[in-house]
Design a protein around this motif. Structure first.
Motif, PDB file in Angstrom:
ATOM      1  N   THR A   1      10.680  66.616  21.522  1.00 55.58           N
ATOM      2  CA  THR A   1      11.552  67.210  22.541  1.00 55.58           C
ATOM      3  C   THR A   1      12.000  68.621  22.180  1.00 55.58           C
ATOM      4  O   THR A   1      12.882  69.175  22.810  1.00 55.58           O
ATOM      5  CB  THR A   1      12.797  66.331  22.757  1.00 55.58           C
TER       6      THR A   1
ATOM      7  N   ARG B   1       7.783  71.858  28.133  1.00 56.93           N
ATOM      8  CA  ARG B   1       7.762  71.076  29.377  1.00 56.93           C
ATOM      9  C   ARG B   1       6.413  70.384  29.580  1.00 56.93           C
ATOM     10  O   ARG B   1       6.356  69.262  30.092  1.00 56.93           O
ATOM     11  CB  ARG B   1       8.080  71.993  30.561  1.00 56.93           C
TER      12      ARG B   1
ATOM     13  N   MET C   1       6.369  67.107  27.567  1.00 56.12           N
ATOM     14  CA  MET C   1       7.293  66.094  28.056  1.00 56.12           C
ATOM     15  C   MET C   1       6.851  65.534  29.404  1.00 56.12           C
ATOM     16  O   MET C   1       6.909  64.320  29.640  1.00 56.12           O
ATOM     17  CB  MET C   1       8.705  66.673  28.118  1.00 56.12           C
TER      18      MET C   1
ATOM     19  N   CYS D   1      13.453  64.922  18.068  1.00 56.03           N
ATOM     20  CA  CYS D   1      13.516  66.344  17.763  1.00 56.03           C
ATOM     21  C   CYS D   1      12.264  66.726  16.961  1.00 56.03           C
ATOM     22  O   CYS D   1      11.955  66.106  15.939  1.00 56.03           O
ATOM     23  CB  CYS D   1      14.778  66.656  16.969  1.00 56.03           C
TER      24      CYS D   1
ATOM     25  N   PRO E   1      16.231  58.631  29.324  1.00 55.41           N
ATOM     26  CA  PRO E   1      15.022  59.459  29.249  1.00 55.41           C
ATOM     27  C   PRO E   1      15.195  60.591  28.240  1.00 55.41           C
ATOM     28  O   PRO E   1      16.283  61.168  28.128  1.00 55.41           O
ATOM     29  CB  PRO E   1      14.878  60.011  30.677  1.00 55.41           C
ATOM     30  N   PRO E   2      14.171  60.919  27.479  1.00 52.65           N
ATOM     31  CA  PRO E   2      14.267  62.036  26.533  1.00 52.65           C
ATOM     32  C   PRO E   2      14.634  63.333  27.248  1.00 52.65           C
ATOM     33  O   PRO E   2      14.190  63.588  28.370  1.00 52.65           O
ATOM     34  CB  PRO E   2      12.853  62.123  25.945  1.00 52.65           C
ATOM     35  N   GLN E   3      15.452  64.138  26.579  1.00 52.97           N
ATOM     36  CA  GLN E   3      15.887  65.409  27.142  1.00 52.97           C
ATOM     37  C   GLN E   3      15.346  66.564  26.306  1.00 52.97           C
ATOM     38  O   GLN E   3      15.408  66.526  25.076  1.00 52.97           O
ATOM     39  CB  GLN E   3      17.422  65.481  27.172  1.00 52.97           C
ATOM     40  N   PRO E   4      14.828  67.597  26.939  1.00 55.51           N
ATOM     41  CA  PRO E   4      14.280  68.726  26.184  1.00 55.51           C
ATOM     42  C   PRO E   4      15.372  69.539  25.503  1.00 55.51           C
ATOM     43  O   PRO E   4      16.465  69.719  26.046  1.00 55.51           O
ATOM     44  CB  PRO E   4      13.567  69.551  27.253  1.00 55.51           C
ATOM     45  N   LEU E   5      15.062  70.033  24.303  1.00 57.76           N
ATOM     46  CA  LEU E   5      15.972  70.896  23.560  1.00 57.76           C
ATOM     47  C   LEU E   5      15.496  72.336  23.717  1.00 57.76           C
ATOM     48  O   LEU E   5      14.728  72.849  22.910  1.00 57.76           O
ATOM     49  CB  LEU E   5      15.986  70.499  22.080  1.00 57.76           C
ATOM     50  N   TYR E   6      15.954  72.999  24.765  1.00 58.25           N
ATOM     51  CA  TYR E   6      15.549  74.386  24.969  1.00 58.25           C
ATOM     52  C   TYR E   6      16.398  75.353  24.136  1.00 58.25           C
ATOM     53  O   TYR E   6      15.931  76.391  23.699  1.00 58.25           O
ATOM     54  CB  TYR E   6      15.662  74.758  26.445  1.00 58.25           C
TER      55      TYR E   6
END
Length: 226
Positions: free
Chosen positions: A71, A80, A83, A101, A203-208
């Motif tokens: 992520t 993106r 994911m 991570c 749901p997995p969340q992106p680490l921007y």
């Protein structure tokens, strides 16, 4: 359990099939891994890598029990791709998807080497890096963060790190550890407990870590009548 692991948080596009044992002893065995490089070609490279890894592992997609996806932190577009692909495959195959991570996955592989605290540092573009600090077992102590390498250099004495892993580890001046990017085994190692138990925190969340370059257009100005 057979797990597909994918990561597109760095310039390395990673896919692999990993066998996860039922107990904590010798928990992961990588059956096949494929890594392709292209900082702006994640979309073109990922699915061929997935299919190639599955073929090399003699594991049809339908035989997978779970999917693990990195992520980030990572640049918006590349991250993106990984994911969205993981979510689409999980939905099509009716299997759970777990996010980890990507820096933690690198740390899982590097943990045995340094004999002390270490950093994981990857390229964030814009002359910045993503980084996190870990203890010698690979437990995260700080981060993830994004900042200029010079700002990270000012923290080094306080962090008491003896080495660094990741693709931008050389910018720290510390001894460099492998790997440079997440491996399928590292990704599944971090997610192992959740995969075994089926536990999910959503749901997995992106680490921007920062806002994307693209922004929605503002309201158009009204044009006065002549």
């Amino acid at each position: 359990m057979l797990v597909l692991a994918v990561d597109t948080a760095t310039s390395a596009v990673t896919a692999g099939v990993v066998e996860l044992a039922s107990g904590p002893a010798n928990p992961v065995r990588t059956r096949a891994a494929r890594v392709a490089y292209g900082a702006r070609s994640h979309g073109e490279l990922l699915m061929p890598a997935v299919l190639d890894a599955c073929a090399a592992a003699d594991t049809p997609l339908r035989d997978l029990d779970a999917i693990v996806v990195g992520t980030g932190p990572g640049p918006f577009t590349g991250l993106r791709v990984g994911m969205v692909t993981a979510f689409a495959l999980a939905d099509a195959l009716d299997v759970p998807v777990h996010g980890v991570c990507s820096l933690d996955a690198i740390a899982a592989d590097a943990a045995a080497a340094p004999g002390g605290r270490f950093l994981v540092v990857t390229d964030a573009r814009r002359r910045e890096v993503y980084w996190a600090a870990y203890d010698e077992q690979g437990g995260r102590l700080s981060g993830p963060h994004v900042e200029a390498p010079a700002a990270l250099a000012e923290r080094l004495s306080a962090l008491k790190a003896v080495a660094a892993a990741g693709g931008s580890a050389g910018l720290t001046g510390l001894p460099v550890l492998e790997p440079a990017s997440p491996s399928p085994g590292g990704l599944v190692t971090v997610a192992a407990d959740a995969v075994r138990t089926g536990r999910s925190d959503g749901p997995p969340q992106p680490l921007y870590l920062r806002r994307p370059d693209a922004v929605a257009a503002g309201t158009r100005k009204r044009v006065s009548a002549p």
